[in-house]
Design a protein around this motif. Structure first.
Motif, PDB file in Angstrom:
ATOM      1  N   LEU A  19       0.831  -1.190   0.000  1.00 20.56           N
ATOM      2  CA  LEU A  19       0.000   0.000   0.000  1.00 20.56           C
ATOM      3  C   LEU A  19       0.871   1.248   0.000  1.00 20.56           C
ATOM      4  N   PRO A  20       0.400   2.324  -0.645  1.00 20.31           N
ATOM      5  CA  PRO A  20       1.209   3.538  -0.732  1.00 20.31           C
ATOM      6  C   PRO A  20       1.280   4.286   0.585  1.00 20.31           C
ATOM      7  N   GLU A  21       2.310   5.103   0.702  1.00 21.64           N
ATOM      8  CA  GLU A  21       2.444   5.979   1.860  1.00 21.64           C
ATOM      9  C   GLU A  21       1.353   7.039   1.827  1.00 21.64           C
ATOM     10  N   VAL A  22       0.863   7.410   2.991  1.00 27.18           N
ATOM     11  CA  VAL A  22      -0.195   8.408   3.106  1.00 27.18           C
ATOM     12  C   VAL A  22       0.398   9.678   3.714  1.00 27.18           C
ATOM     13  N   ASN A  23       0.138  10.816   3.088  1.00 24.98           N
ATOM     14  CA  ASN A  23       0.590  12.081   3.648  1.00 24.98           C
ATOM     15  C   ASN A  23      -0.427  13.173   3.320  1.00 24.98           C
ATOM     16  N   PHE A  24      -0.148  14.391   3.791  1.00 24.55           N
ATOM     17  CA  PHE A  24      -1.066  15.493   3.524  1.00 24.55           C
ATOM     18  C   PHE A  24      -0.273  16.759   3.262  1.00 24.55           C
ATOM     19  N   SER A  25      -0.946  17.738   2.662  1.00 26.69           N
ATOM     20  CA  SER A  25      -0.358  19.056   2.452  1.00 26.69           C
ATOM     21  C   SER A  25      -1.412  20.111   2.755  1.00 26.69           C
ATOM     22  N   ASP A  26      -0.960  21.260   3.238  1.00 24.67           N
ATOM     23  CA  ASP A  26      -1.846  22.394   3.509  1.00 24.67           C
ATOM     24  C   ASP A  26      -1.556  23.503   2.511  1.00 24.67           C
ATOM     25  N   TYR A  27      -2.623  24.062   1.942  1.00 29.14           N
ATOM     26  CA  TYR A  27      -2.489  25.199   1.036  1.00 29.14           C
ATOM     27  C   TYR A  27      -3.559  26.198   1.424  1.00 29.14           C
ATOM     28  N   GLY A  28      -3.142  27.298   2.031  1.00 31.79           N
ATOM     29  CA  GLY A  28      -4.114  28.255   2.547  1.00 31.79           C
ATOM     30  C   GLY A  28      -4.933  27.612   3.645  1.00 31.79           C
ATOM     31  N   ASP A  29      -6.263  27.687   3.503  1.00 32.10           N
ATOM     32  CA  ASP A  29      -7.147  27.126   4.527  1.00 32.10           C
ATOM     33  C   ASP A  29      -7.663  25.745   4.166  1.00 32.10           C
ATOM     34  N   ILE A  30      -6.988  25.060   3.227  1.00 29.84           N
ATOM     35  CA  ILE A  30      -7.424  23.732   2.787  1.00 29.84           C
ATOM     36  C   ILE A  30      -6.319  22.711   3.042  1.00 29.84           C
ATOM     37  N   ARG A  31      -6.676  21.566   3.548  1.00 36.06           N
ATOM     38  CA  ARG A  31      -5.762  20.433   3.735  1.00 36.06           C
ATOM     39  C   ARG A  31      -6.095  19.348   2.706  1.00 36.06           C
ATOM     40  N   TYR A  32      -5.060  18.793   2.070  1.00 38.35           N
ATOM     41  CA  TYR A  32      -5.234  17.787   1.029  1.00 38.35           C
ATOM     42  C   TYR A  32      -4.616  16.459   1.463  1.00 38.35           C
ATOM     43  N   LEU A  33      -5.274  15.375   1.095  1.00 46.75           N
ATOM     44  CA  LEU A  33      -4.771  14.030   1.337  1.00 46.75           C
ATOM     45  C   LEU A  33      -4.087  13.513   0.076  1.00 46.75           C
ATOM     46  N   HIS A  34      -2.924  12.882   0.243  1.00 46.26           N
ATOM     47  CA  HIS A  34      -2.183  12.290  -0.871  1.00 46.26           C
ATOM     48  C   HIS A  34      -1.785  10.859  -0.518  1.00 46.26           C
ATOM     49  N   LEU A  35      -1.677  10.030  -1.535  1.00 44.81           N
ATOM     50  CA  LEU A  35      -1.190   8.662  -1.356  1.00 44.81           C
ATOM     51  C   LEU A  35       0.189   8.534  -2.010  1.00 44.81           C
ATOM     52  N   GLY A  36       1.148   9.279  -1.478  1.00 49.02           N
ATOM     53  CA  GLY A  36       2.525   9.187  -1.941  1.00 49.02           C
ATOM     54  C   GLY A  36       2.799   9.868  -3.267  1.00 49.02           C
ATOM     55  N   THR A  37       1.810  10.588  -3.838  1.00 46.06           N
ATOM     56  CA  THR A  37       1.998  11.314  -5.098  1.00 46.06           C
ATOM     57  C   THR A  37       1.390  12.702  -4.943  1.00 46.06           C
ATOM     58  N   VAL A  40      -4.452  14.540  -5.664  1.00 41.73           N
ATOM     59  CA  VAL A  40      -5.294  14.812  -4.499  1.00 41.73           C
ATOM     60  C   VAL A  40      -6.309  13.692  -4.347  1.00 41.73           C
ATOM     61  N   GLN A  41      -6.324  13.058  -3.178  1.00 46.28           N
ATOM     62  CA  GLN A  41      -7.270  11.979  -2.883  1.00 46.28           C
ATOM     63  C   GLN A  41      -8.417  12.433  -1.992  1.00 46.28           C
ATOM     64  N   GLY A  42      -8.373  13.685  -1.569  1.00 47.79           N
ATOM     65  CA  GLY A  42      -9.428  14.232  -0.724  1.00 47.79           C
ATOM     66  C   GLY A  42      -8.966  15.543  -0.125  1.00 47.79           C
ATOM     67  N   SER A  43      -9.893  16.271   0.492  1.00 51.58           N
ATOM     68  CA  SER A  43      -9.549  17.576   1.034  1.00 51.58           C
ATOM     69  C   SER A  43     -10.473  17.934   2.187  1.00 51.58           C
ATOM     70  N   MET A  44     -10.092  19.013   2.900  1.00 49.96           N
ATOM     71  CA  MET A  44     -10.889  19.493   4.027  1.00 49.96           C
ATOM     72  C   MET A  44     -10.592  20.973   4.257  1.00 49.96           C
ATOM     73  N   TRP A  45     -11.640  21.762   4.421  1.00 46.39           N
ATOM     74  CA  TRP A  45     -11.446  23.114   4.922  1.00 46.39           C
ATOM     75  C   TRP A  45     -11.020  23.021   6.380  1.00 46.39           C
ATOM     76  N   LEU A  46      -9.930  23.678   6.735  1.00 45.21           N
ATOM     77  CA  LEU A  46      -9.435  23.591   8.106  1.00 45.21           C
ATOM     78  C   LEU A  46     -10.418  24.191   9.112  1.00 45.21           C
ATOM     79  N   ASP A  47     -11.151  25.222   8.693  1.00 45.28           N
ATOM     80  CA  ASP A  47     -12.095  25.853   9.624  1.00 45.28           C
ATOM     81  C   ASP A  47     -13.517  25.318   9.489  1.00 45.28           C
ATOM     82  N   LYS A  48     -13.757  24.409   8.528  1.00 48.81           N
ATOM     83  CA  LYS A  48     -15.080  23.788   8.359  1.00 48.81           C
ATOM     84  C   LYS A  48     -14.879  22.298   8.065  1.00 48.81           C
ATOM     85  N   PRO A  49     -14.379  21.534   9.037  1.00 53.68           N
ATOM     86  CA  PRO A  49     -13.954  20.156   8.759  1.00 53.68           C
ATOM     87  C   PRO A  49     -15.078  19.189   8.427  1.00 53.68           C
ATOM     88  N   PHE A  50     -16.334  19.553   8.690  1.00 55.29           N
ATOM     89  CA  PHE A  50     -17.435  18.638   8.425  1.00 55.29           C
ATOM     90  C   PHE A  50     -18.252  19.033   7.199  1.00 55.29           C
TER      91      PHE A  50
END
Length: 262
Positions: A19-37, A40-50
């Protein structure tokens, strides 16, 4: 439920793929999920996580157009593929639904809990470590899922990892009588037409609807357990309720969403 989940986890451990490594990156007020590349495999507003940040993920909630809004909290949502848990969190926290998520990679589950505000399991939420194909084929949840959300891409994000007519037929068997499946496909990919035909083969041509592609090329296909063709007035009224109650851009959906005819 517990015995079934334990059996699925044991099966995953016996057949654990690389299975690939899982990591994340933040750009402004958005956090992104990555699978080693960089994909973008998903995202979240940092101030509106739901809330749901990505447009195509919002569109995977279009099954709401086909049910009475007053019944939503009494229904069961299932996600095949957790991603950044945006759909799981929205169904659990905002819609107050019974919610089950199936995810193959234990690192993704851990990342969602550490970095993407995925709550711990409770009476309404269950995150199961398992293979989506095995879960769909098993009789455990057959006929019990009202909203099935399928987003199964690997770290290369080239094509769905489960994309056969047999798999989609298994998905249909999971659904309740008025249940619905939404699937993320790449509408500008050469595989899109083949995937759509497999879904039509499993559900019937008159039970399938599709969005136009997003700017990024994601196309959400919706397939109903039994065909429904609500009037424009009914769809418009439900879209208004969805937008007012849950903040999803449902009125916009109606301009880019229609039956997937030939």
């Amino acid at each position: 439920m517990r015995d079934f989940a334990v059996a699925i986890i044991r099966a995953v451990k016996r057949n654990q793929p690389e299975l690939p490594e899982v990591n994340f990156s933040d750009y402004g007020d958005i956090r992104y999920l990555h699978l080693g590349t960089e994909w973008v495999q998903g995202s979240m507003w940092l101030d509106k996580p739901f809330d749901i940040q990505l447009e195509y993920v919002q569109r995977m909630m279009a099954w709401l157009l086909f049910v009475d809004p007053s019944t939503v909290s009494k229904r069961h949502a299932m996600q095949l593929g957790l991603g950044s848990a945006a759909l799981t969190k929205f169904c659990h926290k905002r819609l107050r639904m019974k919610t089950t998520a199936i995810e193959l990679n234990p690192q993704v589950v851990a990342a969602c809990r550490l970095w993407f505000k995925l709550p711990a399991d409770d009476a309404r939420l269950s995150v199961v470590l398992g293979d989506a194909g095995e879960v769909a084929a098993h009789e455990h949840w057959r006929g019990q899922v009202d909203a099935l959300q399928v987003d199964l891409y690997d770290h290369e994000a080239a094509a769905p990892v489960l994309d056969s007519e047999a798999f989609y037929a298994d998905c249909r068997r999971l659904l309740t009588e008025d249940g619905c499946m939404t699937v993320n496909l790449f509408g500008r990919s050469s595989s899109y037409t083949r995937s759509l035909e497999k879904i039509r083969g499993a559900f019937g041509a008159d039970a399938v609807w599709a969005f136009k592609p997003t700017r990024e090329g994601n196309t959400i296909v919706l397939a109903l357990r039994e065909p429904q063709h609500p009037t424009r007035a009914v769809l418009a009224a439900r879209a208004e309720t969805i937008e007012t109650r849950w903040g999803l851009p449902a009125r916009k959906w109606l301009r880019v969403f229609k039956p997937a005819t030939d």
